[in-house]
Design a protein around this motif. Structure first.
Motif, short mmCIF file in Angstrom:
data_model
loop_
_atom_site.label_atom_id
_atom_site.label_comp_id
_atom_site.label_asym_id
_atom_site.label_seq_id
_atom_site.Cartn_x
_atom_site.Cartn_y
_atom_site.Cartn_z
N LEU A 105 4.88 -3.88 18.08
CA LEU A 105 4.77 -2.42 18.25
C LEU A 105 5.45 -1.97 19.54
CD1 LEU A 105 1.14 -1.66 16.99
CD2 LEU A 105 3.29 -0.95 15.96
N ARG A 106 5.34 -2.78 20.59
CA ARG A 106 5.99 -2.41 21.86
C ARG A 106 7.51 -2.40 21.69
NH1 ARG A 106 1.86 -5.60 24.18
NH2 ARG A 106 3.25 -7.41 24.31
N GLU A 107 8.04 -3.40 21.01
CA GLU A 107 9.49 -3.44 20.78
C GLU A 107 9.95 -2.23 19.97
OE1 GLU A 107 11.20 -6.97 19.20
OE2 GLU A 107 10.66 -8.22 20.94
N LEU A 108 9.18 -1.88 18.94
CA LEU A 108 9.54 -0.72 18.10
C LEU A 108 9.45 0.57 18.91
CD1 LEU A 108 7.72 -1.78 14.81
CD2 LEU A 108 10.20 -1.63 15.17
N ILE A 132 -5.63 2.21 2.45
CA ILE A 132 -5.24 2.53 3.83
C ILE A 132 -5.44 4.01 4.08
CG2 ILE A 132 -3.36 2.44 5.52
CD1 ILE A 132 -4.18 -0.31 4.56
N ARG A 133 -6.17 4.36 5.13
CA ARG A 133 -6.30 5.77 5.51
C ARG A 133 -5.01 6.23 6.19
NH1 ARG A 133 -11.58 7.21 4.84
NH2 ARG A 133 -13.18 5.60 5.13
N ARG A 134 -4.95 7.52 6.44
CA ARG A 134 -3.74 8.09 7.06
C ARG A 134 -3.50 7.53 8.46
NH1 ARG A 134 -1.07 12.40 5.08
NH2 ARG A 134 -1.85 13.31 3.14
N ASP A 135 -4.58 7.10 9.15
CA ASP A 135 -4.41 6.52 10.48
C ASP A 135 -4.19 5.01 10.41
OD1 ASP A 135 -6.89 5.61 9.76
OD2 ASP A 135 -7.94 6.34 11.54
N PHE A 136 -3.92 4.49 9.20
CA PHE A 136 -3.64 3.07 8.93
C PHE A 136 -4.87 2.17 9.05
CE2 PHE A 136 0.43 4.91 10.23
CZ PHE A 136 1.20 4.63 9.09
N THR A 137 -6.05 2.76 9.02
CA THR A 137 -7.27 1.94 8.97
C THR A 137 -7.41 1.33 7.59
OG1 THR A 137 -8.40 3.28 10.63
CG2 THR A 137 -9.79 1.95 9.18
N VAL A 138 -7.64 0.03 7.54
CA VAL A 138 -7.86 -0.67 6.27
C VAL A 138 -9.30 -0.47 5.82
CG1 VAL A 138 -7.89 -2.93 5.14
CG2 VAL A 138 -6.11 -2.39 6.81
N VAL A 139 -9.48 -0.14 4.54
CA VAL A 139 -10.81 0.08 3.97
C VAL A 139 -10.99 -0.85 2.76
CG1 VAL A 139 -12.42 1.76 2.97
CG2 VAL A 139 -10.76 2.49 4.70
N ALA A 140 -12.07 -1.61 2.75
CA ALA A 140 -12.39 -2.46 1.60
C ALA A 140 -13.06 -1.59 0.54
CB ALA A 140 -13.31 -3.60 2.03
N PHE A 150 0.84 -1.20 0.00
CA PHE A 150 0.00 0.00 0.00
C PHE A 150 0.88 1.25 0.00
CE2 PHE A 150 -2.37 -3.41 2.00
CZ PHE A 150 -3.53 -3.39 1.26
N PRO A 151 0.43 2.32 -0.67
CA PRO A 151 1.21 3.56 -0.68
C PRO A 151 1.26 4.17 0.71
CG PRO A 151 -0.94 3.89 -1.73
CD PRO A 151 -0.82 2.42 -1.47
N LEU A 152 2.44 4.49 1.15
CA LEU A 152 2.62 5.05 2.50
C LEU A 152 3.31 6.40 2.45
CD1 LEU A 152 3.84 1.79 4.30
CD2 LEU A 152 1.55 2.79 4.36
N GLY A 153 3.05 7.15 1.40
CA GLY A 153 3.72 8.43 1.21
C GLY A 153 3.51 9.40 2.35
N GLY A 154 2.31 9.39 2.95
CA GLY A 154 2.02 10.34 4.02
C GLY A 154 2.33 9.79 5.40
N ALA A 155 2.90 8.58 5.48
CA ALA A 155 3.13 7.96 6.78
C ALA A 155 4.37 8.53 7.44
CB ALA A 155 3.28 6.45 6.62
N SER A 156 4.23 8.90 8.70
CA SER A 156 5.37 9.42 9.45
C SER A 156 6.13 8.29 10.13
CB SER A 156 4.90 10.45 10.48
OG SER A 156 3.96 9.86 11.37
N ARG A 157 5.52 7.11 10.23
CA ARG A 157 6.15 5.99 10.92
C ARG A 157 7.07 5.23 9.98
NH1 ARG A 157 2.11 3.15 15.16
NH2 ARG A 157 1.45 5.01 16.25
N GLY A 158 7.95 4.43 10.56
CA GLY A 158 8.81 3.58 9.76
C GLY A 158 8.01 2.44 9.15
N LEU A 159 8.64 1.73 8.22
CA LEU A 159 7.95 0.67 7.49
C LEU A 159 7.45 -0.43 8.42
CD1 LEU A 159 7.14 -0.55 4.77
CD2 LEU A 159 9.41 -1.59 4.64
N ALA A 160 8.27 -0.88 9.35
CA ALA A 160 7.88 -1.98 10.25
C ALA A 160 6.67 -1.59 11.09
CB ALA A 160 9.05 -2.38 11.13
N ARG A 161 6.66 -0.36 11.61
CA ARG A 161 5.52 0.08 12.44
C ARG A 161 4.27 0.23 11.59
NH1 ARG A 161 6.86 4.93 16.45
NH2 ARG A 161 4.80 4.28 17.19
N ALA A 162 4.43 0.77 10.38
CA ALA A 162 3.28 0.93 9.50
C ALA A 162 2.66 -0.42 9.16
CB ALA A 162 3.69 1.67 8.22
N ILE A 163 3.50 -1.40 8.86
CA ILE A 163 3.00 -2.74 8.53
C ILE A 163 2.29 -3.36 9.72
CG2 ILE A 163 3.78 -5.11 8.07
CD1 ILE A 163 5.82 -3.90 6.12
N SER A 164 2.84 -3.20 10.91
CA SER A 164 2.20 -3.75 12.12
C SER A 164 0.85 -3.11 12.35
CB SER A 164 3.12 -3.56 13.33
OG SER A 164 4.35 -4.23 13.15
#
Length: 415
Positions: free
Chosen positions: A407-410, A283-291, A236-250
């Protein structure tokens, strides 16, 4: 003797030629069958390969025809004025055409939206018999209770759901006024589109489905969200994501789990997703998945109706990502789905994420290995042949727990 020998020789050669001809025919038939099978598999995996070309020129012609019908009183809708008169709903580009379906991007009062219809032309949809009934040609005095009954019948036919009058509120615009016939015809064109009916019923009930913003004739509008793609590293495009890739995927994975729980438990019937691929989600900016594409999503009653078909083996009981099993005693597929939304999401989405190539060094090796193993157990339970292939009952909670631990480890690394 010589002529006889020559004749026998000619017969033997003729026999060999006949045998060669049969062999060539068999080889030809096998080659043709192989290509037919390959073509069938290609169309199953990529149904858009035979779709017509998506062009701006044709898309503009389609919308121009829609506006001519609106101006002629054939159809109506709360977006028609903005599209056809006021210029506040502006076509931007063609997204795709697929098996008749038209999906276009537009700007509505500065907001990006998607216009969708299952068919190109308004005339392609079946008209309600009421419009042809001479006894009700005017239509203004037709009892509202009977109209609601007709709408309920269309919903039952489309989604397999029996709704009360109260449940029809989101689909019922209380048709009255000078353009009553256009209203009814427009409503009927929308009721024949499974995705429109489903999204309308989920309106304000699901954070994992886009709301319907309005309609004009047979086209309806939903918010524009950038779809996923297998070409993205994270799907998914994560251009607006401020988090790292691992956190975004989680975060996205936890939202997928929330979607699974929501569709399984929060409605009167389970909602089955039979076409799971990145392109059908956003994916919304808050990482909510939308069908964002639910053409192949079915509530339990419709799912059972689809699955219960004749069969000679289990492979005949696979409806895209929704599987049943063949009862060879009666050569009938079971009406109950034997896999689940979670299994397919683990297979089509989570496997890509939780491989060694996407693992973050900030996450402990033990946790990464546990996630990989759990996703594998979820996607491919490996039950003995003949038993339903269901994921282990505890796999949902285990995935949830492991993702929260990730997420806790990150978070600890960031601090």
């Amino acid at each position: 003797m010589a002529p006889a020998a020559g004749k026998r020789g000619r017969l033997r050669r003729c026999g060999r030629r006949r045998r060669c001809g049969r062999g060539t025919l068999i080889a030809c038939a096998a080659w043709t069958a192989g290509w037919v099978l390959a073509a069938a598999l290609l169309l199953r995996a990529h149904p858009g390969v035979l779709s017509e070309r998506c062009t701006d020129e044709k898309s503009r012609r389609i919308l121009a025809a829609l506006c001519r019908d609106y101006q002629g009183g054939v159809l109506v809708g709360d977006l028609c004025q903005d599209l056809c008169v006021a210029g506040r709903l502006l076509y931007r580009r063609c997204l795709y055409y697929e098996r008749g379906k038209k999906v276009l991007q537009a700007d509505w009062r500065g907001r990006p939206v998607v216009l969708k219809s299952k068919e190109e032309a308004f005339s392609s949809f079946r008209r309600p018999g009421l419009l042809e009934d001479q006894a009700w040609k005017g239509g203004q005095d037709f009892p509202e209770a009977e109209l609601l009954l007709l709408v309920a019948g269309e919903v039952k036919n489309t989604l397999g759901l029996e709704l009360s009058h109260g449940g029809l509120g989101l689909l019922w615009p209380r048709l009255r006024g000078p353009r009553w016939r256009g209203q009814l015809a427009s409503l009927w064109s929308l009721l024949q589109q499974e995705e429109f009916v489903l999204l309308s019923l989920l309106q304000d009930l699901s954070r994992h489905a886009p709301p319907v913003l309005g309609s004009c004739g047979h086209f309806y509008a939903v918010e524009y969200l950038a779809a996923g793609s297998p070409h993205h590293t994270a799907l998914f495009p994560l251009g607006g994501a401020s988090r790292g890739l691992a956190r975004a995927i989680s975060d996205m994975a936890l939202s997928f789990l929330d979607l699974v729980s929501h569709f399984d438990n929060d409605f009167s019937h389970r909602l089955h997703l039979c076409d799971v691929k990145p392109e059908n989600f956003a994916i919304r900016r808050d990482f909510t998945v939308v069908a964002i594409d639910v053409d192949m999503a079915f509530f339990e009653p419709k799912m059972r109706e689809i699955l219960e078909q004749n069969c000679t083996g289990d492979e005949d009981c696979n409806f895209f990502d929704c599987f049943s099993k063949c009862d060879l005693r009666v050569n009938k597929c079971g009406a109950e789905r034997v896999n689940s939304n979670l299994q397919v999401i683990c297979d089509k989405i989570f496997r890509h994420w939780f491989s060694s190539t996407l693992g973050s060094s900030a996450i402990s090796l033990e946790l990464r290995l546990q996630l990989q193993e759990t996703v594998q157990d979820c996607a491919d339970p490996g039950h003995p042949a003949g038993l339903p292939q269901r994921a282990p009952p505890n796999v949902f909670r285990k995935l949830q727990r492991l993702l929260q631990a990730t997420l806790r480890e990150l978070q600890e690394v960031d601090n």
